[in-house]
Design an enzyme around this catalytic site. Structure first.
Site, PDB file in Angstrom:
ATOM      1  N   GLU A  68       9.401 -10.310 -67.467  1.00 23.95           N
ATOM      2  CA  GLU A  68       8.552 -11.349 -66.877  1.00 23.95           C
ATOM      3  C   GLU A  68       7.366 -11.683 -67.785  1.00 23.95           C
ATOM      4  OE1 GLU A  68      10.204 -12.725 -64.770  1.00 23.95           O
ATOM      5  OE2 GLU A  68       9.964 -12.008 -62.715  1.00 23.95           O
ATOM      6  N   ASP A 127      19.154 -20.595 -69.900  1.00 27.75           N
ATOM      7  CA  ASP A 127      18.230 -19.833 -69.047  1.00 27.75           C
ATOM      8  C   ASP A 127      18.645 -19.939 -67.572  1.00 27.75           C
ATOM      9  OD1 ASP A 127      16.104 -18.010 -69.515  1.00 27.75           O
ATOM     10  OD2 ASP A 127      14.804 -19.288 -68.329  1.00 27.75           O
ATOM     11  N   GLU A 149      12.664 -21.047 -58.430  1.00 31.21           N
ATOM     12  CA  GLU A 149      13.019 -21.250 -59.836  1.00 31.21           C
ATOM     13  C   GLU A 149      14.412 -21.877 -59.956  1.00 31.21           C
ATOM     14  OE1 GLU A 149      11.295 -18.024 -62.067  1.00 31.21           O
ATOM     15  OE2 GLU A 149      13.100 -17.984 -63.295  1.00 31.21           O
ATOM     16  N   GLU A 158      14.649 -10.820 -76.018  1.00 29.86           N
ATOM     17  CA  GLU A 158      13.914 -12.081 -75.821  1.00 29.86           C
ATOM     18  C   GLU A 158      13.858 -12.880 -77.128  1.00 29.86           C
ATOM     19  OE1 GLU A 158      12.791 -13.586 -73.134  1.00 29.86           O
ATOM     20  OE2 GLU A 158      13.117 -11.989 -71.679  1.00 29.86           O
TER      21      GLU A 158
HETATM   22  C1  LIG Z   1      15.433 -14.980 -71.043  1.00 32.44           C
HETATM   23  C2  LIG Z   1      14.448 -14.959 -69.901  1.00 32.44           C
HETATM   24  N1  LIG Z   1      13.529 -13.966 -69.850  1.00 32.44           N
HETATM   25  C3  LIG Z   1      12.638 -13.953 -68.818  1.00 32.44           C
HETATM   26  C4  LIG Z   1      12.632 -14.905 -67.860  1.00 32.44           C
HETATM   27  C5  LIG Z   1      11.610 -14.893 -66.774  1.00 32.44           C
HETATM   28  N2  LIG Z   1      12.159 -14.454 -65.543  1.00 32.44           N
HETATM   29  C6  LIG Z   1      13.591 -15.910 -67.960  1.00 32.44           C
HETATM   30  N3  LIG Z   1      13.663 -16.924 -67.058  1.00 32.44           N
HETATM   31  N4  LIG Z   1      14.494 -15.955 -69.003  1.00 32.44           N
END
Ligand SMILES: Cc1ncc(CN)c(N)n1
EC number: 3.5.1.-
Length: 221
Positions: free
Chosen positions: A140, A47, A88, A210
Site C-alpha cells: 500500500e 493494475d 477502487e 513494485e
Molecule cells: C501493483 C500495485 N501495488 C499496490 C497497489 C495498491 N493497492 C496497487 N493497486 N497495485
C-alpha cells in the site's frame, strides 16, 4: 515526531530499491507530464487485474487480523482497506471505459503474474502475522508515496490523470497506510530474530515486485 521503528531502519538500509519503487521513471513521467498514454493504459489494465488478485489477499489479512492479532483495532483498519478496494474496483471500471481499455481482453503480463503468485504464497497459514503485515504495509505504501509525489508542489501531472493520483495520494489513504505501519511495527517489536529476517526479506521482495510492475507498465516487459 513519529517514532522511528524497525521498518524505517530497513527503508534506510534498502534505500536504493525503496527509491526505485517510489520514484520510478513511470511515476516521474506522470508527475512531469511526459507520460506516454499508451503506457498509462497498459498500467490501468494490468493494475485492474492486480487489484482483483489483491482482494483475496486482503481478505486473508482480515482473517489473520481477527484470529492472530489480539488487538481488535487491527481488524477495523484492514476492514477499512477492504471497503476502499470496493470503491477502487468501481473506479477502475469507470476509468476503463474512459480510456477505452476492455479489461476482459487484458492478459496478465509476467511481472503481474509473479506478483500474484507472491500474494498467494503470503496467504499460507505458515506465514507469520508480522511478516504479512509488513508486506501489506509495503504494498500500500509504495502506491501512496508514488502517487502522492505526482500531486506535490511543482507537478505537471495531466489533469486527466489526477484522479488516479488522488486515489492513492490522498490524505485519507496516507493515514490508513500509517495505521497499517503502526500495526506492523507493534508486531515486529515482539518478533523473534527469525521472523524479523523474514519480514525484512518480504519488504525487499515487495519493492522489487513494485519496480517490475512499473517497468512492465512502461513497456519494459
Ligand atoms: C501493483 C500495485 N501495488 C499496490 C497497489 C495498491 N493497492 C496497487 N493497486 N497495485
Amino acid at each position: 515526531m513519529e517514532k522511528r521503528g524497525v521498518i524505517d531502519t530497513w527503508i534506510d538500509k534498502h534505500r536504493s530499491i525503496y527509491t526505485a519503487a517510489t520514484r520510478h521513471a513511470f511515476v516521474v513521467s506522470i508527475r512531469d507530464g511526459s507520460v506516454d498514454l499508451s503506457s498509462f493504459r497498459t498500467w490501468l489494465g494490468q493494475d485492474y487485474l492486480f487489484v482483483r488478485r489483491f482482494v483475496p489477499f486482503v481478505a486473508s489479512v482480515l482473517i489473520r487480523a481477527c484470529k492472530d492479532s489480539g488487538e481488535s483495532s487491527d481488524m477495523e483498519v484492514v476492514l477499512g482497506g477492504i471497503a476502499s478496494l470496493n470503491d477502487e474496483i468501481e473506479w477502475f471500471k469507470r476509468e476503463g471505459s474512459k480510456w477505452d481499455v476492455d479489461f476482459s481482453t487484458v492478459v496478465p503480463q509476467r511481472a503481474n503474474q509473479e506478483y500474484g503468485r507472491f500474494l498467494e504464497d503470503l496467504m499460507s497459514s505458515e506465514v507469520k502475522y508480522p511478516v504479512i503485515m509488513t508486506a501489506f504495509w509495503a504494498i500500500e505504501a509504495v502506491y501512496q508515496e508514488s502517487l502522492a509525489h505526482c500531486l506535490e508542489d511543482g507537478n505537471k501531472t495531466p489533469v486527466e490523470l489526477t484522479g488516479a493520483c488522488h486515489r492513492w495520494g490522498n490524505d485519507g489513504f496516507k493515514q490508513y497506510c500509517s495505521s497499517v505501519k503502526n500495526i506492523a511495527e507493534r508486531c515486529l517489536e515482539n518478533a523473534s530474530g527469525e521472523v524479523l529476517g523474514e519480514a525484512e526479506d518480504v519488504l525487499v521482495r515487495v519493492l522489487e515486485l513494485e519496480v517490475a510492475f512499473w517497468e512492465m507498465s512502461r513497456g519494459g516487459q
